[in-house]
Design a protein around this motif. Structure first.
Motif, PDB file in Angstrom:
ATOM      1  N   ILE A 121       0.952  -1.375  -0.080  1.00  0.00           N
ATOM      2  CA  ILE A 121       0.022  -0.021   0.038  1.00  0.00           C
ATOM      3  C   ILE A 121       0.833   1.317  -0.091  1.00  0.00           C
ATOM      4  O   ILE A 121       0.717   2.160  -0.728  1.00  0.00           O
ATOM      5  CB  ILE A 121      -0.958  -0.158   1.415  1.00  0.00           C
ATOM      6  CG1 ILE A 121      -2.088  -1.055   0.825  1.00  0.00           C
ATOM      7  CG2 ILE A 121      -1.648   1.388   1.439  1.00  0.00           C
ATOM      8  CD1 ILE A 121      -2.846  -1.196   2.119  1.00  0.00           C
ATOM      9  N   ARG A 122       1.962   1.182   0.652  1.00  0.00           N
ATOM     10  CA  ARG A 122       2.881   2.528   0.770  1.00  0.00           C
ATOM     11  C   ARG A 122       3.539   2.618  -0.654  1.00  0.00           C
ATOM     12  O   ARG A 122       3.715   3.721  -1.023  1.00  0.00           O
ATOM     13  CB  ARG A 122       3.682   2.267   1.763  1.00  0.00           C
ATOM     14  CG  ARG A 122       4.741   3.202   1.957  1.00  0.00           C
ATOM     15  CD  ARG A 122       5.776   3.334   3.104  1.00  0.00           C
ATOM     16  NE  ARG A 122       6.023   4.845   3.795  1.00  0.00           N
ATOM     17  CZ  ARG A 122       6.337   4.777   4.765  1.00  0.00           C
ATOM     18  NH1 ARG A 122       6.636   3.812   5.797  1.00  0.00           N
ATOM     19  NH2 ARG A 122       6.353   6.289   5.240  1.00  0.00           N
ATOM     20  N   LEU A 123       3.868   1.588  -1.233  1.00  0.00           N
ATOM     21  CA  LEU A 123       4.426   1.670  -2.590  1.00  0.00           C
ATOM     22  C   LEU A 123       3.491   2.255  -3.592  1.00  0.00           C
ATOM     23  O   LEU A 123       3.752   3.198  -4.396  1.00  0.00           O
ATOM     24  CB  LEU A 123       4.964   0.416  -3.205  1.00  0.00           C
ATOM     25  CG  LEU A 123       5.437   0.330  -4.611  1.00  0.00           C
ATOM     26  CD1 LEU A 123       6.485   1.211  -4.665  1.00  0.00           C
ATOM     27  CD2 LEU A 123       5.618  -0.988  -4.975  1.00  0.00           C
ATOM     28  N   VAL A 124       2.102   1.673  -3.654  1.00  0.00           N
ATOM     29  CA  VAL A 124       1.031   2.265  -4.455  1.00  0.00           C
ATOM     30  C   VAL A 124       0.681   3.630  -4.204  1.00  0.00           C
ATOM     31  O   VAL A 124       0.716   4.305  -5.263  1.00  0.00           O
ATOM     32  CB  VAL A 124      -0.185   1.158  -4.481  1.00  0.00           C
ATOM     33  CG1 VAL A 124      -1.331   1.829  -5.146  1.00  0.00           C
ATOM     34  CG2 VAL A 124       0.129  -0.017  -5.172  1.00  0.00           C
ATOM     35  N   THR A 125       0.625   4.005  -2.998  1.00  0.00           N
ATOM     36  CA  THR A 125       0.402   5.438  -2.407  1.00  0.00           C
ATOM     37  C   THR A 125       1.240   6.230  -3.214  1.00  0.00           C
ATOM     38  O   THR A 125       1.027   7.288  -3.947  1.00  0.00           O
ATOM     39  CB  THR A 125       0.450   5.484  -0.967  1.00  0.00           C
ATOM     40  OG1 THR A 125      -0.665   4.562  -0.230  1.00  0.00           O
ATOM     41  CG2 THR A 125       0.372   6.801  -0.545  1.00  0.00           C
ATOM     42  N   SER A 126       2.687   5.904  -3.139  1.00  0.00           N
ATOM     43  CA  SER A 126       3.681   6.546  -3.631  1.00  0.00           C
ATOM     44  C   SER A 126       3.584   6.956  -5.368  1.00  0.00           C
ATOM     45  O   SER A 126       3.545   8.013  -5.729  1.00  0.00           O
ATOM     46  CB  SER A 126       5.149   6.177  -3.170  1.00  0.00           C
ATOM     47  OG  SER A 126       6.022   6.989  -3.821  1.00  0.00           O
ATOM     48  N   LEU A 127       3.327   5.527  -5.723  1.00  0.00           N
ATOM     49  CA  LEU A 127       3.562   5.551  -7.345  1.00  0.00           C
ATOM     50  C   LEU A 127       2.137   6.085  -7.878  1.00  0.00           C
ATOM     51  O   LEU A 127       2.164   6.640  -8.790  1.00  0.00           O
ATOM     52  CB  LEU A 127       3.133   4.116  -7.791  1.00  0.00           C
ATOM     53  CG  LEU A 127       4.553   3.324  -7.301  1.00  0.00           C
ATOM     54  CD1 LEU A 127       4.647   1.875  -7.745  1.00  0.00           C
ATOM     55  CD2 LEU A 127       5.799   4.014  -8.064  1.00  0.00           C
ATOM     56  N   LEU A 128       0.977   6.495  -7.041  1.00  0.00           N
ATOM     57  CA  LEU A 128      -0.144   7.099  -7.538  1.00  0.00           C
ATOM     58  C   LEU A 128      -0.024   8.583  -7.084  1.00  0.00           C
ATOM     59  O   LEU A 128      -0.859   9.242  -7.597  1.00  0.00           O
ATOM     60  CB  LEU A 128      -1.272   6.664  -6.955  1.00  0.00           C
ATOM     61  CG  LEU A 128      -1.884   5.374  -7.161  1.00  0.00           C
ATOM     62  CD1 LEU A 128      -2.995   4.684  -6.437  1.00  0.00           C
ATOM     63  CD2 LEU A 128      -2.493   5.316  -8.757  1.00  0.00           C
TER      64      LEU A 128
END
Length: 145
Positions: A121-128
């Motif tokens: 979720i942290r990765l996806v949050t940043s990538l979004l």
């Protein structure tokens, strides 16, 4: 099967996706989160079906069909970084916060936070293009709601 959608997502200058395609791509991220630990069981599938039903106003059969399509898309989609960046380029900013809410719903449905889910979720949050604070607020909305 999903080659056209993936081609549009991964195009050099992707266009905003129609609602149906955006819904499918975002649902595939929920599937990716559920599969992140290498264990994707009937409870997780039911959890995603329930989220899709509530989030998109679908009956059970419609939600199961969307989840099935999302599972197939997730299996064909490139790595999480490329896939999520492509979604970022194709989905308006305000809709991206809803993606994180949906991911938190999947992650917290069993009442426990797990490190691999938090990490994804942290990765996806940043990538979004969202912040950790926006993710935290999304998580709080889910736990309160």
């Amino acid at each position: 099967m999903f080659g056209d959608l993936l081609s549009r997502l991964l195009a050099t200058a992707p266009e905003i996706l129609p609602d149906e395609d955006a819904r499918l791509a975002l649902s595939a991220l929920m599937v990716r989160l559920a599969r992140a630990d290498g264990h994707y069981d009937a409870d997780e599938r039911a959890r995603i079906t329930g989220i899709l039903s509530g989030r998109y106003g679908l009956d059970e059969a419609g939600a199961e069909a969307l989840r099935g399509d999302a599972e197939a898309l997730e299996a064909e989609a490139p790595d999480t970084v490329r896939f999520t960046r492509a979604i970022k380029d194709a989905v308006p900013h305000e809709a991206r916060a809803e993606v994180i809410e949906a991911l938190w719903q999947v992650a917290l449905a069993d009442g426990a936070r797990e490190a691999h889910e938090d990490s994804l979720i942290r990765l996806v949050t940043s990538l979004l293009g969202l912040t950790d604070q926006e993710s935290a607020r999304a998580r709080q909305r889910i736990t309160r709601g």
